[in-house]
Design a protein around this motif. Structure first.
Motif, PDB file in Angstrom:
ATOM      1  N   GLY A   1       6.222  48.573  36.265  1.00 49.23           N
ATOM      2  CA  GLY A   1       7.789  48.469  35.948  1.00 49.23           C
ATOM      3  C   GLY A   1       8.387  49.653  35.674  1.00 49.23           C
ATOM      4  O   GLY A   1       9.517  49.709  35.027  1.00 49.23           O
TER       5      GLY A   1
ATOM      6  N   GLY B   1      12.240  50.631  36.050  1.00 52.18           N
ATOM      7  CA  GLY B   1      13.215  50.021  35.490  1.00 52.18           C
ATOM      8  C   GLY B   1      13.887  50.334  34.184  1.00 52.18           C
ATOM      9  O   GLY B   1      13.615  51.658  33.913  1.00 52.18           O
ATOM     10  N   ARG B   2      15.073  49.637  33.767  1.00 51.17           N
ATOM     11  CA  ARG B   2      15.681  50.084  32.598  1.00 51.17           C
ATOM     12  C   ARG B   2      14.983  50.484  31.372  1.00 51.17           C
ATOM     13  O   ARG B   2      15.516  51.424  30.686  1.00 51.17           O
ATOM     14  N   VAL B   3      13.990  49.855  31.344  1.00 51.86           N
ATOM     15  CA  VAL B   3      13.113  50.035  29.882  1.00 51.86           C
ATOM     16  C   VAL B   3      11.990  50.992  30.511  1.00 51.86           C
ATOM     17  O   VAL B   3      11.856  51.837  29.607  1.00 51.86           O
TER      18      VAL B   3
ATOM     19  N   GLU C   1       5.620  50.809  40.559  1.00 53.33           N
ATOM     20  CA  GLU C   1       6.980  49.998  40.744  1.00 53.33           C
ATOM     21  C   GLU C   1       7.138  49.627  42.080  1.00 53.33           C
ATOM     22  O   GLU C   1       6.751  50.065  42.850  1.00 53.33           O
ATOM     23  N   THR C   2       7.608  48.262  42.290  1.00 58.66           N
ATOM     24  CA  THR C   2       7.474  47.468  43.287  1.00 58.66           C
ATOM     25  C   THR C   2       8.774  47.746  44.272  1.00 58.66           C
ATOM     26  O   THR C   2       8.727  47.513  45.348  1.00 58.66           O
TER      27      THR C   2
ATOM     28  N   THR D   1       6.155  46.821  31.405  1.00 56.91           N
ATOM     29  CA  THR D   1       7.767  46.985  31.313  1.00 56.91           C
ATOM     30  C   THR D   1       8.469  46.047  32.385  1.00 56.91           C
ATOM     31  O   THR D   1       9.572  46.150  32.429  1.00 56.91           O
TER      32      THR D   1
ATOM     33  N   THR E   1      11.167  39.787  32.141  1.00 55.17           N
ATOM     34  CA  THR E   1      10.772  38.341  31.671  1.00 55.17           C
ATOM     35  C   THR E   1      11.791  37.521  31.578  1.00 55.17           C
ATOM     36  O   THR E   1      12.212  37.180  30.469  1.00 55.17           O
TER      37      THR E   1
ATOM     38  N   THR F   1       9.961  41.818  26.657  1.00 58.91           N
ATOM     39  CA  THR F   1      10.161  41.059  25.578  1.00 58.91           C
ATOM     40  C   THR F   1       9.538  39.706  26.219  1.00 58.91           C
ATOM     41  O   THR F   1       9.536  39.079  27.299  1.00 58.91           O
TER      42      THR F   1
ATOM     43  N   GLU G   1      10.097  46.929  23.166  1.00 54.25           N
ATOM     44  CA  GLU G   1      11.073  47.855  23.288  1.00 54.25           C
ATOM     45  C   GLU G   1      12.282  47.358  22.596  1.00 54.25           C
ATOM     46  O   GLU G   1      12.783  46.332  22.744  1.00 54.25           O
TER      47      GLU G   1
ATOM     48  N   GLN H   1      20.578  49.823  25.963  1.00 49.79           N
ATOM     49  CA  GLN H   1      20.557  50.444  27.309  1.00 49.79           C
ATOM     50  C   GLN H   1      21.636  51.644  27.246  1.00 49.79           C
ATOM     51  O   GLN H   1      22.881  51.288  26.523  1.00 49.79           O
TER      52      GLN H   1
ATOM     53  N   LYS I   1      19.060  35.455  27.322  1.00 52.44           N
ATOM     54  CA  LYS I   1      17.823  35.081  27.795  1.00 52.44           C
ATOM     55  C   LYS I   1      16.925  34.963  26.508  1.00 52.44           C
ATOM     56  O   LYS I   1      16.069  33.979  26.523  1.00 52.44           O
TER      57      LYS I   1
ATOM     58  N   ARG J   1      24.259  42.974  35.174  1.00 51.62           N
ATOM     59  CA  ARG J   1      23.478  41.921  35.121  1.00 51.62           C
ATOM     60  C   ARG J   1      23.869  40.973  34.232  1.00 51.62           C
ATOM     61  O   ARG J   1      24.107  41.296  32.820  1.00 51.62           O
TER      62      ARG J   1
HETATM   63  N1  NAD Z   1      17.174  46.658  29.591  1.00 49.22           N
HETATM   64  C1  NAD Z   1      17.156  46.733  28.118  1.00 49.22           C
HETATM   65  O1  NAD Z   1      17.933  47.308  27.443  1.00 49.22           O
HETATM   66  C2  NAD Z   1      15.971  46.089  27.420  1.00 49.22           C
HETATM   67  C3  NAD Z   1      15.924  46.532  26.004  1.00 49.22           C
HETATM   68  C4  NAD Z   1      14.561  45.922  25.357  1.00 49.22           C
HETATM   69  C5  NAD Z   1      13.832  45.090  26.091  1.00 49.22           C
HETATM   70  N2  NAD Z   1      14.128  44.628  27.249  1.00 49.22           N
HETATM   71  C6  NAD Z   1      13.136  43.694  27.976  1.00 49.22           C
HETATM   72  O2  NAD Z   1      12.083  44.610  28.793  1.00 49.22           O
HETATM   73  C7  NAD Z   1      11.727  44.036  29.693  1.00 49.22           C
HETATM   74  C8  NAD Z   1      12.177  44.773  31.270  1.00 49.22           C
HETATM   75  O3  NAD Z   1      13.863  44.789  31.198  1.00 49.22           O
HETATM   76  P1  NAD Z   1      14.422  45.924  32.426  1.00 49.22           P
HETATM   77  O4  NAD Z   1      15.988  45.624  31.749  1.00 49.22           O
HETATM   78  O5  NAD Z   1      13.720  47.172  32.204  1.00 49.22           O
HETATM   79  O6  NAD Z   1      14.205  45.116  33.560  1.00 49.22           O
HETATM   80  P2  NAD Z   1      14.443  45.933  35.150  1.00 49.22           P
HETATM   81  O7  NAD Z   1      14.409  44.591  35.867  1.00 49.22           O
HETATM   82  O8  NAD Z   1      15.259  46.891  34.955  1.00 49.22           O
HETATM   83  O9  NAD Z   1      12.946  46.621  35.102  1.00 49.22           O
HETATM   84  C9  NAD Z   1      11.776  46.010  35.521  1.00 49.22           C
HETATM   85  C10 NAD Z   1      11.236  46.637  36.816  1.00 49.22           C
HETATM   86  O10 NAD Z   1       9.930  46.087  37.119  1.00 49.22           O
HETATM   87  C11 NAD Z   1       9.507  46.150  38.391  1.00 49.22           C
HETATM   88  N3  NAD Z   1       8.465  45.225  38.608  1.00 49.22           N
HETATM   89  C12 NAD Z   1       8.569  44.007  38.555  1.00 49.22           C
HETATM   90  N4  NAD Z   1       7.300  43.612  38.998  1.00 49.22           N
HETATM   91  C13 NAD Z   1       6.264  44.721  39.285  1.00 49.22           C
HETATM   92  C14 NAD Z   1       5.045  44.684  39.345  1.00 49.22           C
HETATM   93  N5  NAD Z   1       4.317  43.620  39.933  1.00 49.22           N
HETATM   94  N6  NAD Z   1       4.692  45.854  39.539  1.00 49.22           N
HETATM   95  C15 NAD Z   1       5.560  46.944  39.321  1.00 49.22           C
HETATM   96  N7  NAD Z   1       6.915  46.937  39.125  1.00 49.22           N
HETATM   97  C16 NAD Z   1       7.279  45.511  38.937  1.00 49.22           C
HETATM   98  C17 NAD Z   1      11.030  45.909  38.825  1.00 49.22           C
HETATM   99  O11 NAD Z   1      11.186  46.035  40.212  1.00 49.22           O
HETATM  100  C18 NAD Z   1      11.980  46.393  38.027  1.00 49.22           C
HETATM  101  O12 NAD Z   1      12.246  47.796  38.511  1.00 49.22           O
HETATM  102  C19 NAD Z   1      12.323  42.666  29.797  1.00 49.22           C
HETATM  103  O13 NAD Z   1      11.162  41.928  29.169  1.00 49.22           O
HETATM  104  C20 NAD Z   1      13.402  42.685  28.762  1.00 49.22           C
HETATM  105  O14 NAD Z   1      13.988  41.769  28.158  1.00 49.22           O
HETATM  106  C21 NAD Z   1      15.090  45.455  27.877  1.00 49.22           C
END
Ligand code: NAD
Length: 397
Positions: free
Chosen positions: A13, A16-18, A37-38, A89, A92, A127, A154, A158, A264, A324
Motif C-alpha cells: 500500500g 497511499g496517503r499513509v 502498490e496495486t 498500510t 481498512t 488502523t 500510524e 494528513q 470509520k 474522501r
Molecule cells: N489517511 C490518514 O491520514 C491516516 C492516518 C492514520 C491512519 N490511517 C489508516 O491507514 C490505513 C491506510 O489509509 P490511507 O489513507 O493511506 O489509504 P489509501 O487508500 O490512501 O492507501 C492505501 C493504498 O493501498 C493500496 N492497496 C490496496 N490493496 C493493496 C494490495 N493488496 N497490495 C498493495 N497495495 C494495495 C491502495 O491502492 C492504496 O494506494 C487505513 O487503515 C487508515 O485508517 C490513515
C-alpha cells in the motif's frame, strides 16, 4: 538524520496517503524502500516524480528518494523474501453495515505471508479492528512460521506526515518480545520516542484517539445547533468560553467532522463493543446530520426552489486535496434536492465537476463554506454565507 541500521523495507500500500510519506521518510533516513502498490496509475505518477496527492515537504523529498536508487517499486505479487521488514498500510474500511471489512484485510495478509520468509518482521500500520494483530500472531504460530508480528499504528494528520513522522511518539506493540523489540529499535533508529503497549491496547489506543476526536467535534456541532435554535452566535460563544480560560482548551470549533478515518474508526470501535458505543453513535448522528441542519436553517428564511447554492470547498478538511468521505458532498446532495442549481468549487480537489470560485461567488444566491481553505478566509459577499466553522474573517478581526 542518519540511521545506524539501514534495512530493506517493503510497504504494502506504499502509494497511499499513509504508505507513501512513510516510505519517503524511511528512504531519506537511509533505508531501502520497496513500494508495493496495486494502483498502477499511482505508481506511474510517483515514478514520474509527481506526488499523487498533496503532502507538505514532499516536493524535494520525492525526487531525492527516486534519485537515491533506494526507493523502488515492485508488483503486488512480488517475492518479499529479500526484505527485512514488511509494513502493511492498506485501507481498512467499514462496509455498508458499518462493520470492519476484515476479510479484505485477511486476504492481503494471507498473500503477504505466503511471500515472506522466516525471520522477517511484519508490521501492521493500518488502523485495525481490536484483536486482529493477536489473531495474526496466532495464525503465524499455528503455521509454524517464525515471523515476528507487530502493530505500530500510524497517527499522522494528513498533510503533515513528513514533519510528524519524525516527531510524534510512536506506539509499538508485538505478538512476541522479539517483535516488540524489533519494532521499537526500528522507530528509535529514526529518532522518535516509542511507547510500548500490548497489541490490543495499541489497537484500542488508535481507535480511542480517533473516536475521541470524532465525539469531541460532535459536542461542538450539537452546541452549534443549540445556539442556532436560540438565534445565538456559536462562534462568539466559543471565543468567549475559551478566552483566557484553559479548562476549555479542548473545546473544538463547530464544522464538518469527516474524512476517511474519524467516522470509520468510531464505527470500528462500536462494532468491537457489540455495536454498543452510544456516545460514538450519537456523535455520528450529530456530525452526519449537520449538513441537513444547515440547509434547513437557510430554508426557514429563503425559498431555495429557484435558487443557486454554492459550496466553497469539497475536501474533507482545509488546505487539503482529499475529498474522501467529505461532508461537502452530503451537503451537495441535499442542496441538489432543494435548489435549482448547485455549484461547487475547490482549489485543491481535482474534479471535472467543480467550477471556478469566481463563478460560484457571482452566480450563487446562498453560499456554504465546506472546507476551511486559506484562499477563502477573506471572502465577502452580499449573498448570505453559511459558515458553520466560523472561519471567514469578520469585520472586527
Ligand atoms: N489517511 C490518514 O491520514 C491516516 C492516518 C492514520 C491512519 N490511517 C489508516 O491507514 C490505513 C491506510 O489509509 P490511507 O489513507 O493511506 O489509504 P489509501 O487508500 O490512501 O492507501 C492505501 C493504498 O493501498 C493500496 N492497496 C490496496 N490493496 C493493496 C494490495 N493488496 N497490495 C498493495 N497495495 C494495495 C491502495 O491502492 C492504496 O494506494 C487505513 O487503515 C487508515 O485508517 C490513515
Amino acid at each position: 538524520m542518519t540511521i545506524e541500521h539501514p534495512q530493506r523495507v517493503a510497504i504494502i500500500g506504499g502509494g497511499g496517503r499513509v504508505g507513501l510519506p512513510l516510505g519517503l521518510v524511511l528512504c531519506e533516513a537511509g533505508h531501502t524502500v520497496t513500494v508495493i502498490e496495486t494502483n498502477t496509475a499511482v505508481i506511474e505518477t510517483i515514478q514520474s516524480g509527481t506526488m499523487p496527492f498533496d503532502e507538505r515537504g514532499t516536493k524535494e523529498l520525492l525526487p531525492r528518494s527516486l534519485a537515491s536508487g533506494r526507493f523502488v517499486f515492485s508488483s503486488e505479487e512480488s517475492d518479499l523474501s529479500q526484505q527485512d521488514i514488511i509494513i502493511v498500510t492498506i485501507g481498512t474500511p467499514v462496509d455498508e453495515y458499518l462493520d470492519p471489512d476484515v476479510r479484505a484485510f485477511d486476504r492481503v495478509i494471507e498473500s503477504v505471508l505466503q511471500r515472506m520468509r522466516d525471520g522477517q518482521l511484519l508490521m501492521i500500520r493500518s488502523t485495525v479492528f481490536p484483536g486482529v494483530t493477536e489473531r495474526l500472531g496466532r495464525q503465524v504460530t499455528d503455521k509454524e512460521r517464525r515471523i515476528d508480528v507487530s502493530y505500530c499504528p500510524e497517527r499522522i494528520a494528513q498533510g503533515y506526515a513528513i514533519e510528524e513522522l519524525t516527531k510524534l511518539p510512536q506506539l509499538v506493540s508485538g505478538c512476541s518480545e522479539e517483535a516488540t523489540i524489533r519494532a521499537t529499535d526500528f522507530f528509535s533508529d529514526l529518532g522518535v520516542k516509542t511507547i510500548e503497549l500490548s497489541p490490543t491496547e495499541a489497537e484500542l489506543c488508535k481507535l480511542f484517539t480517533n473516536s475521541y476526536r470524532y465525539i469531541n467535534f460532535s459536542i461542538s456541532n450539537q452546541f452549534y445547533m443549540t445556539a442556532q435554535h436560540y438565534g445565538a452566535d456559536f462562534t462568539r460563544i466559543h471565543a468567549a468560553a475559551t478566552q483566557d480560560y484553559s479548562r476549555m482548551n479542548g473545546f473544538a470549533k463547530a464544522g464538518f467532522a469527516a474524512g476517511p478515518c474519524l467516522l470509520k474508526d468510531t464505527m470500528q470501535l462500536a462494532s468491537f463493543n457489540h455495536n454498543l458505543l452510544p456516545l460514538g453513535q450519537h456523535a455520528m448522528m450529530v456530525n452526519e446530520g449537520l449538513p441537513r441542519f444547515l440547509v434547513d436553517q437557510v430554508m426557514k428564511t429563503q425559498d431555495l426552489r429557484q435558487a443557486t447554492a454554492g459550496i466553497l470547498g469539497m475536501a474533507f478538511k482545509g488546505n487539503c486535496d482529499d475529498s474522501r468521505s467529505s461532508l461537502s458532498y452530503k451537503l451537495k446532495k441535499i442542496l441538489t434536492l432543494e435548489c435549482k442549481t448547485v455549484l461547487c468549487t475547490d482549489p485543491y480537489v481535482p474534479s471535472s465537476d467543480l467550477v471556478p470560485l469566481e463563478r460560484v461567488l457571482s452566480e450563487s444566491d446562498v453560499l456554504f463554506v465546506g472546507a476551511c481553505h486559506d484562499e477563502y478566509r477573506d471572502i465577502t459577499s452580499p449573498k448570505p454565507i453559511v459558515d458553520v466553522f466560523g472561519f471567514l474573517r469578520t469585520e472586527k478581526e
